[in-house]
Design an enzyme around this catalytic site. Structure first.
Site, PDB file in Angstrom:
ATOM      1  N   ASP A  11       0.850  -1.197   0.000  1.00 33.21           N
ATOM      2  CA  ASP A  11       0.000   0.000   0.000  1.00 33.21           C
ATOM      3  C   ASP A  11       0.886   1.248   0.000  1.00 33.21           C
ATOM      4  O   ASP A  11       1.917   1.263   0.673  1.00 33.21           O
ATOM      5  CB  ASP A  11      -0.902  -0.013   1.252  1.00 33.21           C
ATOM      6  CG  ASP A  11      -2.168   0.825   1.091  1.00 33.21           C
ATOM      7  OD1 ASP A  11      -2.177   1.757   0.273  1.00 33.21           O
ATOM      8  OD2 ASP A  11      -3.142   0.550   1.805  1.00 33.21           O
ATOM      9  N   TYR A  42       9.547  -6.439  -6.694  1.00 33.91           N
ATOM     10  CA  TYR A  42      10.133  -7.762  -6.879  1.00 33.91           C
ATOM     11  C   TYR A  42       9.944  -8.575  -5.607  1.00 33.91           C
ATOM     12  O   TYR A  42      10.691  -8.387  -4.643  1.00 33.91           O
ATOM     13  CB  TYR A  42      11.624  -7.648  -7.245  1.00 33.91           C
ATOM     14  CG  TYR A  42      11.822  -6.883  -8.537  1.00 33.91           C
ATOM     15  CD1 TYR A  42      11.587  -7.509  -9.758  1.00 33.91           C
ATOM     16  CD2 TYR A  42      12.203  -5.547  -8.535  1.00 33.91           C
ATOM     17  CE1 TYR A  42      11.728  -6.796 -10.952  1.00 33.91           C
ATOM     18  CE2 TYR A  42      12.353  -4.836  -9.717  1.00 33.91           C
ATOM     19  CZ  TYR A  42      12.110  -5.472 -10.923  1.00 33.91           C
ATOM     20  OH  TYR A  42      12.242  -4.773 -12.094  1.00 33.91           O
ATOM     21  N   ALA A  92      -9.080  -5.961  -9.629  1.00 32.87           N
ATOM     22  CA  ALA A  92     -10.296  -5.335  -9.114  1.00 32.87           C
ATOM     23  C   ALA A  92     -10.744  -4.337 -10.170  1.00 32.87           C
ATOM     24  O   ALA A  92     -10.289  -3.201 -10.216  1.00 32.87           O
ATOM     25  CB  ALA A  92     -10.016  -4.624  -7.797  1.00 32.87           C
ATOM     26  N   TYR A 123     -10.670   7.018 -14.149  1.00 39.26           N
ATOM     27  CA  TYR A 123     -10.976   5.773 -13.432  1.00 39.26           C
ATOM     28  C   TYR A 123     -11.643   4.752 -14.357  1.00 39.26           C
ATOM     29  O   TYR A 123     -11.161   3.632 -14.494  1.00 39.26           O
ATOM     30  CB  TYR A 123     -11.877   6.087 -12.245  1.00 39.26           C
ATOM     31  CG  TYR A 123     -12.156   4.915 -11.346  1.00 39.26           C
ATOM     32  CD1 TYR A 123     -11.159   4.378 -10.540  1.00 39.26           C
ATOM     33  CD2 TYR A 123     -13.425   4.336 -11.283  1.00 39.26           C
ATOM     34  CE1 TYR A 123     -11.411   3.303  -9.697  1.00 39.26           C
ATOM     35  CE2 TYR A 123     -13.690   3.266 -10.445  1.00 39.26           C
ATOM     36  CZ  TYR A 123     -12.683   2.757  -9.649  1.00 39.26           C
ATOM     37  OH  TYR A 123     -12.942   1.697  -8.813  1.00 39.26           O
ATOM     38  N   LYS A 127      -9.678   1.604 -15.739  1.00 39.97           N
ATOM     39  CA  LYS A 127     -10.019   0.210 -15.429  1.00 39.97           C
ATOM     40  C   LYS A 127     -10.297  -0.577 -16.712  1.00 39.97           C
ATOM     41  O   LYS A 127     -10.016  -1.774 -16.784  1.00 39.97           O
ATOM     42  CB  LYS A 127     -11.248   0.153 -14.518  1.00 39.97           C
ATOM     43  CG  LYS A 127     -10.977   0.646 -13.102  1.00 39.97           C
ATOM     44  CD  LYS A 127     -10.137  -0.335 -12.302  1.00 39.97           C
ATOM     45  CE  LYS A 127      -9.991   0.111 -10.855  1.00 39.97           C
ATOM     46  NZ  LYS A 127      -9.022  -0.717 -10.113  1.00 39.97           N
ATOM     47  N   GLU A 141       1.248 -14.029 -23.126  1.00 40.86           N
ATOM     48  CA  GLU A 141       2.251 -14.560 -22.206  1.00 40.86           C
ATOM     49  C   GLU A 141       1.749 -15.728 -21.363  1.00 40.86           C
ATOM     50  O   GLU A 141       2.486 -16.258 -20.546  1.00 40.86           O
ATOM     51  CB  GLU A 141       2.729 -13.442 -21.247  1.00 40.86           C
ATOM     52  CG  GLU A 141       3.258 -12.194 -21.927  1.00 40.86           C
ATOM     53  CD  GLU A 141       4.599 -12.413 -22.635  1.00 40.86           C
ATOM     54  OE1 GLU A 141       5.195 -13.500 -22.464  1.00 40.86           O
ATOM     55  OE2 GLU A 141       5.036 -11.505 -23.364  1.00 40.86           O
TER      56      GLU A 141
HETATM   57  O1  LIG Z   1     -22.730  12.816  -0.711  1.00 40.47           O
HETATM   58  C1  LIG Z   1     -23.092  12.203  -1.742  1.00 40.47           C
HETATM   59  C2  LIG Z   1     -22.261  11.325  -2.460  1.00 40.47           C
HETATM   60  C3  LIG Z   1     -22.741  10.704  -3.599  1.00 40.47           C
HETATM   61  N1  LIG Z   1     -24.021  10.918  -4.017  1.00 40.47           N
HETATM   62  C4  LIG Z   1     -24.586  10.199  -5.176  1.00 40.47           C
HETATM   63  O2  LIG Z   1     -24.692   8.831  -4.810  1.00 40.47           O
HETATM   64  C5  LIG Z   1     -24.427   7.991  -5.934  1.00 40.47           C
HETATM   65  C6  LIG Z   1     -23.294   7.043  -5.602  1.00 40.47           C
HETATM   66  O3  LIG Z   1     -22.116   7.797  -5.515  1.00 40.47           O
HETATM   67  P1  LIG Z   1     -20.741   7.201  -4.950  1.00 40.47           P
HETATM   68  O4  LIG Z   1     -19.755   8.325  -4.968  1.00 40.47           O
HETATM   69  O5  LIG Z   1     -20.961   6.495  -3.677  1.00 40.47           O
HETATM   70  O6  LIG Z   1     -20.322   6.062  -6.008  1.00 40.47           O
HETATM   71  P2  LIG Z   1     -20.483   5.937  -7.601  1.00 40.47           P
HETATM   72  O7  LIG Z   1     -21.544   4.929  -7.826  1.00 40.47           O
HETATM   73  O8  LIG Z   1     -20.653   7.265  -8.265  1.00 40.47           O
HETATM   74  O9  LIG Z   1     -19.052   5.406  -8.016  1.00 40.47           O
HETATM   75  C7  LIG Z   1     -18.564   4.180  -7.478  1.00 40.47           C
HETATM   76  O10 LIG Z   1     -18.885   3.195  -8.391  1.00 40.47           O
HETATM   77  C8  LIG Z   1     -18.488   1.887  -8.101  1.00 40.47           C
HETATM   78  C9  LIG Z   1     -17.044   1.763  -7.661  1.00 40.47           C
HETATM   79  O11 LIG Z   1     -16.202   1.358  -8.703  1.00 40.47           O
HETATM   80  C10 LIG Z   1     -16.484   2.951  -6.985  1.00 40.47           C
HETATM   81  O12 LIG Z   1     -16.598   2.734  -5.610  1.00 40.47           O
HETATM   82  C11 LIG Z   1     -17.077   4.265  -7.312  1.00 40.47           C
HETATM   83  O13 LIG Z   1     -16.469   4.746  -8.476  1.00 40.47           O
HETATM   84  C12 LIG Z   1     -24.135   8.940  -7.092  1.00 40.47           C
HETATM   85  O14 LIG Z   1     -25.313   9.131  -7.827  1.00 40.47           O
HETATM   86  C13 LIG Z   1     -23.724  10.248  -6.430  1.00 40.47           C
HETATM   87  O15 LIG Z   1     -24.001  11.389  -7.191  1.00 40.47           O
HETATM   88  C14 LIG Z   1     -24.855  11.778  -3.316  1.00 40.47           C
HETATM   89  O16 LIG Z   1     -26.023  11.997  -3.677  1.00 40.47           O
HETATM   90  N2  LIG Z   1     -24.362  12.407  -2.209  1.00 40.47           N
END
Ligand SMILES: O=c1ccn([C@@H]2O[C@H](COP(=O)(O)OP(=O)(O)O[C@H]3OC[C@@H](O)[C@H](O)[C@H]3O)[C@@H](O)[C@H]2O)c(=O)[nH]1
EC number: 4.1.1.35
Length: 312
Positions: A11, A42, A92, A123, A127, A141
């Protein structure tokens, strides 16, 4: 570790915390390395769970270049390590590879609807190319790869400043602050509890399924429903505050988990309310811990210089 495996945790603590693993320090099967996967590593291993990358939207957007480097160079380094030592690698990946989906629920054969130049691209495109790299290493490979497409997950040991919706709403409700809903709150998500995800990751790693597999809980709610549920579980009198919507925010998301059920005999077992209560308990304790452990620097006593004559 409890099954007798030796575990090395790598980490750089960009979003992780030593406190999350400190109870294992000193265990004979545990090792902690402070290292950033953007640099080569490594070591000798049999299996690699490649979980590195900030996952919360505010965290991954905070430094998009770093997020891209972690998911591209970091993934190349881990695949290089897997190739060198003959290890199996589990990536992941994320439900974000489906972008703002036009298919609902999302199954693994859906190619997605992603904005390649939007704020989330570091992101979701990061991914997506990480998945591409896994299959290039597999084909060229012979590296054994596993790809988990992880849907929204929550649980204890999330960072207080994580910024994702569950921890935000719980902390806001516990502190009597308004619950911040972005947009109308009609967008949907489906949340899984962390222990279900961990069981799914271990099952996938030890299976013979090399194609991508969704891991998530299909119980879908609107964000407004989540806000109301969390408020009532906390017993909070907080208001619900509507803020402007996040750019490119996926409007609907729910995993199709038929593949995981069939090929891994896996499905989530922790009910939403039970998981939320565990997370609420954790954040309540965290707030108490923070209140009792505030670091308040004491004023330093004036230094007395020795052996020097003072000239006015
Ligand atoms: O305070 C908040 C935070 C978020 N939200 C909303 O809640 C929903 C979820 O938001 P989050 O930030 O928790 O997560 P998201 O779904 O957008 O992204 C997540 O997707 C799946 C995973 O890969 C990651 O953990 C992350 O990218 C969104 O619609 C966001 O706009 C709120 O309404 N208020």
């Amino acid at each position: 570790m409890m099954d007798g495996h030796e575990v090395t945790v790598v980490d750089n603590f960009f979003t992780g915390r030593k406190r999350n693993v400190e109870h294992w320090i000193g265990h004979e099967n545990f090792e902690l390395i402070n290292h950033d996967v953007v640099e080569p590593l490594y070591i000798e291993v049999d299996q690699i769970y490649h979980l590195a990358s900030p996952a919360s939207p505010p965290n991954y957007m905070y430094n998009p270049i770093k997020t891209l480097k972690t998911n591209t160079i970091g993934t190349l380094n881990m695949l290089g390590l897997a190739k060198r030592v003959g290890a199996r690698l589990l990536l992941a990946s994320t439900s974000e590879v489906y972008g703002d989906p036009e298919v609902h629920p999302q199954s693994e054969d859906y190619w997605g609807h992603v904005n390649p130049i939007g704020p989330r691209a570091c992101y979701d495109e990061g991914k997506r190319v990480a998945e591409t790299m896994c299959y290039a290493y597999m084909k060229q490979e012979g590296v054994e790869v596993r790809v988990a497409r992880i849907f929204n997950t929550f649980g204890p040991r999330m960072h207080m400043n994580d910024g994702r919706v569950v921890s935000n709403f719980i902390l806001q409700a516990l502190q009597g602050e308004p619950l911040t809903v972005y947009g109308s709150g009609s967008q949907t998500r489906a949340f899984q509890y962390v222990s279900d995800l961990v069981n799914g990751l271990v099952a996938l790693m030890n299976s013979n399924v090399s194609s991508p597999v969704n891991l998530g809980n299909p119980e879908e709610h609107t964000i407004l429903e989540f806000a109301q549920l969390i408020k009532s579980l906390v017993g909070s009198g907080s208001e619900i505050q509507f803020l402007s919507e996040a750019q490119d925010d996926p409007q609907k998301r729910k995993p199709d988990i038929r593949k995981a059920k069939m090929m891994l005999a896996w499905e989530p077992v922790v009910p939403l309310e039970e998981g939320l209560n565990k997370a609420i308990h954790y954040f309540r304790k965290e707030l108490e811990y923070q209140a009792n452990n505030q670091y308040i620097p004491k004023p330093k006593p004036a230094r007395i210089k020795k052996g020097r004559t003072r000239h006015n």
